[in-house]
Design an enzyme around this catalytic site. Structure first.
Site, PDB file in Angstrom:
ATOM      1  N   CYS B  11       1.111  -1.205   0.041  1.00 51.43           N
ATOM      2  CA  CYS B  11       0.160  -0.020   0.060  1.00 51.43           C
ATOM      3  C   CYS B  11       0.817   1.243   0.018  1.00 51.43           C
ATOM      4  O   CYS B  11       1.837   1.241   0.528  1.00 51.43           O
ATOM      5  CB  CYS B  11      -0.992  -0.128   1.187  1.00 51.43           C
ATOM      6  SG  CYS B  11      -0.069   0.848   2.847  1.00 51.43           S
ATOM      7  N   PRO B  12       0.556   2.461  -0.572  1.00 52.83           N
ATOM      8  CA  PRO B  12      -0.599   2.620  -1.491  1.00 52.83           C
ATOM      9  C   PRO B  12      -0.544   2.086  -2.978  1.00 52.83           C
ATOM     10  O   PRO B  12      -1.358   2.616  -3.811  1.00 52.83           O
ATOM     11  CB  PRO B  12      -0.797   4.099  -1.570  1.00 52.83           C
ATOM     12  CG  PRO B  12       0.412   4.471  -1.354  1.00 52.83           C
ATOM     13  CD  PRO B  12       1.354   3.650  -0.682  1.00 52.83           C
TER      14      PRO B  12
END
Lengths: 391, 77
Positions: B11-12
């Site tokens: 992530c992201p």
């Protein structure tokens, strides 16, 4: 041989005076009164308080005074106050011992999905049958579901925080306690993020509080247990029933002095921090693709949390730090486990790009206004570095 | 259906890759995204909600490793 690093690193780009400390959740600066109390107790209260001589009695009187002061604020008798070595330890023991104390009834536990990991981990460790009750998008437990869960005939204990430490949302404690009392189920309340910031709760059978969150310093936790609450030790016997061994008396004394101080200043701190946090929430809300989370009104006055799309929390924390602001984050990349915050996940809000602000009384209006001015550029800078400005 | 394999990305990055595909695609485009980062399970629906896209319920796989997939339909406007 390793050497002990100097207390102040000369590589800091900003001096201690200029820096703004906005990561005070469970980690407030110790107040001046707290530091004075701690030093005084080091001087007078260093002895083991359980022995029979003068030095011991002096230590014991400091400890008794600390217990009495906290009991007064919590509305219980002195003997119902127990000092723990940390907030986490207090949560572990309260959870496991109250659960074990009701094992004839069952091992079912009603708990909100946004309790601290220490509680959820203690339940897993104890192999409790846990009903994890969902929350709404503001992070507030679904009360009818919580009440249904605690009414189960085999419920040993219900557990609910007074307010969430990550997003600040206040929980419906009074209603939950009424239902728990009717069902004859003990309610354990984690007030580790709320005491010192909102009114001390009375709706509980056992209460865990965190001095580091009201300016008393680390190395001490507080557990209050009402006399009728059954518990069974899950650890060996000791003269001190809840937390074996000698209490850290300077920390306990500082905890009590700073609790009285925090209660005296609570009304003014609450109104000042509400204003400061409202400014931060408004500033964050103007940033493109940024979502401010937690209840906008029924919340801890000193906590603000927001998440920004396309950036990682670590980069935001680092950019804030570089500019002189210490902030927290619930993003996976900022946690030791590399797991995203279970609180943000339960709320269904973005877990990446998360920034968590918790102010203490050292925060000034000038610091907060400067932060609000810089915040759009902080996020834009990180987005530029990651090449996502066009998204 | 456009495929977006974000397996192995932290992530992201899964959300960034997905957002790019949606940005480049026509209105109403459908993307099937698969990710192995635990945060993607929460972040892909949250991103879709914030941007007004439609996101399906998650589909989980455990073999050969844990992953989650969604079908995202880009907003028509």
């Amino acid at each position: 041989m390793t050497s002990i690093p100097p207390a102040h690193s000369s590589s800091d780009t900003t001096t201690a005076r200029q820096r703004a400390f906005f990561d005070a959740s469970g980690s407030q600066r110790i107040t001046q009164a707290g530091q004075t109390a701690y030093r005084q107790a080091l001087e007078d209260g260093w002895a083991d308080p359980t022995r029979l001589h003068t030095e011991s009695r002096r230590a014991a009187s400091l400890l008794d005074g600390a217990r009495e002061a906290i009991a007064g604020v919590f509305g219980v008798s002195t003997k119902d106050i127990h000092f723990a070595p940390s907030h986490v330890e207090a949560l572990h023991r309260a959870t496991s011992a109250i659960l074990a104390g009701r094992r004839r009834i069952g091992s079912h536990v009603a708990v909100s999905a946004v309790e601290r990991s220490a509680i959820l981990n203690a339940l897993t460790y104890a192999e409790a049958q846990t009903t994890v009750v969902p929350v709404d998008t503001a992070g507030r437990v679904l009360l009818p579901d919580f009440i249904d869960a605690l009414r189960r005939a085999d419920t040993a204990v219900a557990i609910l925080q007074q307010a969430n430490p990550e997003v600040g949302t206040v929980q419906p404690l009074t209603e939950a306690y009424e239902a728990a009392q009717t069902a004859n189920v003990p309610l354990l309340v984690d007030a580790g993020a709320s005491i010192g910031h909102i009114a001390v709760p009375h709706s509980w059978d056992a209460l865990v509080a965190q001095p580091a969150d009201w300016g008393g310093g680390q190395g001490i936790g507080v557990l209050a247990v009402r006399p009728r609450t059954r518990f069974r030790r899950t650890w060996p016997e000791d003269s001190s029933p809840w937390f074996p061994g000698v209490v850290n008396i300077p920390a306990a004394f500082a905890a009590a002095v700073t609790l009285l101080e925090a209660e005296r200043e609570r009304a003014s701190w609450s109104s000042r921090s509400t204003d400061l946090i409202t400014k931060i929430r408004s500033a964050a809300a103007t940033i493109p693709d940024c979502e401010v989370v937690g209840d906008p009104l029924d919340r801890l006055p000193h906590v603000a949390t927001f998440s920004c799309l396309y950036v990682d929390g670590e980069a935001l924390v680092t950019e804030c730090d570089r500019r002189g602001y210490a902030v927290g984050s619930g993003s996976a990349c900022t946690s030791l486990s590399l797991q995203p915050s279970h609180v943000l996940a339960a709320m269904g809000v973005l877990t990446h790009g998360n920034v968590r602000i918790a102010l203490d009384r050292s925060a000034t209006q000038e610091q907060v206004e400067r932060f609000c001015q810089e915040l759009p550029d902080i996020v834009a800078t990180v987005r530029r570095q990651l090449g996502v400005s066009d998204l | 259906m456009i495929e977006c394999d974000a397996t192995g990305l932290r992530c992201p990055l899964p959300v960034i890759r997905l957002a790019r595909l949606i940005q480049e695609g026509p209105p109403g485009a459908q993307v099937r995204v698969i990710a192995s980062d635990p945060a993607a399970e929460y972040d892909i629906p949250a991103w879709a909600r914030m941007k007004g896209h439609t996101c399906s319920a998650p589909n989980y796989t455990t073999e050969p490793h844990w992953s989650v997939s969604f079908v995202v339909t880009a907003t028509g406007v």
